[in-house]
Design a protein around this motif. Structure first.
Motif, PDB file in Angstrom:
ATOM      1  N   ARG A  27      36.576  48.796  51.375  1.00  0.00           N
ATOM      2  CA  ARG A  27      37.307  48.165  50.107  1.00  0.00           C
ATOM      3  C   ARG A  27      36.482  47.911  49.130  1.00  0.00           C
ATOM      4  NH1 ARG A  27      40.944  43.148  52.088  1.00  0.00           N
ATOM      5  NH2 ARG A  27      41.143  43.023  49.786  1.00  0.00           N
ATOM      6  N   ILE A  28      34.798  47.514  49.458  1.00  0.00           N
ATOM      7  CA  ILE A  28      33.794  47.400  48.580  1.00  0.00           C
ATOM      8  C   ILE A  28      33.646  48.789  47.855  1.00  0.00           C
ATOM      9  CG2 ILE A  28      31.380  47.007  48.404  1.00  0.00           C
ATOM     10  CD1 ILE A  28      31.589  45.150  50.595  1.00  0.00           C
ATOM     11  N   ALA A  29      33.689  49.920  48.701  1.00  0.00           N
ATOM     12  CA  ALA A  29      33.363  51.308  48.419  1.00  0.00           C
ATOM     13  C   ALA A  29      34.634  51.707  47.141  1.00  0.00           C
ATOM     14  CB  ALA A  29      33.389  52.394  49.335  1.00  0.00           C
ATOM     15  N   PHE A  33      36.706  43.417  44.212  1.00  0.00           N
ATOM     16  CA  PHE A  33      35.703  42.245  43.982  1.00  0.00           C
ATOM     17  C   PHE A  33      35.367  41.704  45.333  1.00  0.00           C
ATOM     18  CE2 PHE A  33      37.797  42.089  39.742  1.00  0.00           C
ATOM     19  CZ  PHE A  33      36.601  42.318  38.970  1.00  0.00           C
ATOM     20  N   LEU A  34      34.264  41.210  45.436  1.00  0.00           N
ATOM     21  CA  LEU A  34      33.651  40.688  46.994  1.00  0.00           C
ATOM     22  C   LEU A  34      34.532  39.281  47.070  1.00  0.00           C
ATOM     23  CD1 LEU A  34      29.840  41.155  46.956  1.00  0.00           C
ATOM     24  CD2 LEU A  34      31.754  42.728  47.652  1.00  0.00           C
ATOM     25  N   ASN A  35      34.689  38.667  46.150  1.00  0.00           N
ATOM     26  CA  ASN A  35      35.634  37.281  46.472  1.00  0.00           C
ATOM     27  C   ASN A  35      36.882  37.490  46.680  1.00  0.00           C
ATOM     28  OD1 ASN A  35      36.334  38.125  43.761  1.00  0.00           O
ATOM     29  ND2 ASN A  35      36.396  35.984  42.906  1.00  0.00           N
ATOM     30  N   GLY A  46      29.854  35.358  50.425  1.00  0.00           N
ATOM     31  CA  GLY A  46      28.387  35.644  51.091  1.00  0.00           C
ATOM     32  C   GLY A  46      28.307  36.378  52.307  1.00  0.00           C
ATOM     33  N   ARG A  47      29.574  36.175  53.074  1.00  0.00           N
ATOM     34  CA  ARG A  47      29.616  37.105  54.258  1.00  0.00           C
ATOM     35  C   ARG A  47      29.993  38.352  53.966  1.00  0.00           C
ATOM     36  NH1 ARG A  47      27.029  34.445  55.657  1.00  0.00           N
ATOM     37  NH2 ARG A  47      27.852  32.395  55.972  1.00  0.00           N
ATOM     38  N   ILE A  48      30.715  38.619  52.929  1.00  0.00           N
ATOM     39  CA  ILE A  48      31.230  40.102  52.539  1.00  0.00           C
ATOM     40  C   ILE A  48      29.797  40.636  51.929  1.00  0.00           C
ATOM     41  CG2 ILE A  48      32.599  41.204  50.979  1.00  0.00           C
ATOM     42  CD1 ILE A  48      34.220  39.765  53.234  1.00  0.00           C
TER      43      ILE A  48
END
Length: 71
Positions: A27-29, A33-35, A46-48
């Motif tokens: 999903r990040i790739a 958004f991390l949030n 922060g975990r992500i």
């Protein structure tokens, strides 16, 4: 709509599994958004970020370069 009687604001967030981390990396790739990813897994952003940087699950493959957001 009220707060559930079982709600505990001091309850620790969920632990991520290796399978979760694999999906998170994908999903990040894809540029998410991390949030927003964190909200789906009920964890702190922060975990992500720790999954993204390799602090968590360092053995998993990550892209050599992450996508950048356009301004």
């Amino acid at each position: 709509m009220g707060v559930s009687k079982d709600y505990n604001p001091r309850q620790p967030s969920k632990a991520l599994s290796e399978a979760d981390a694999t999906h998170i990396i994908k999903r990040i790739a894809a540029g998410e958004f991390l949030n927003r990813i964190a909200a789906d897994y009920d964890v702190n952003p922060g975990r992500i970020s720790e999954v993204k940087t390799g602090k968590l699950f360092p053995s998993l493959h990550r892209p050599s370069a992450w996508p950048r957001r356009k301004k």
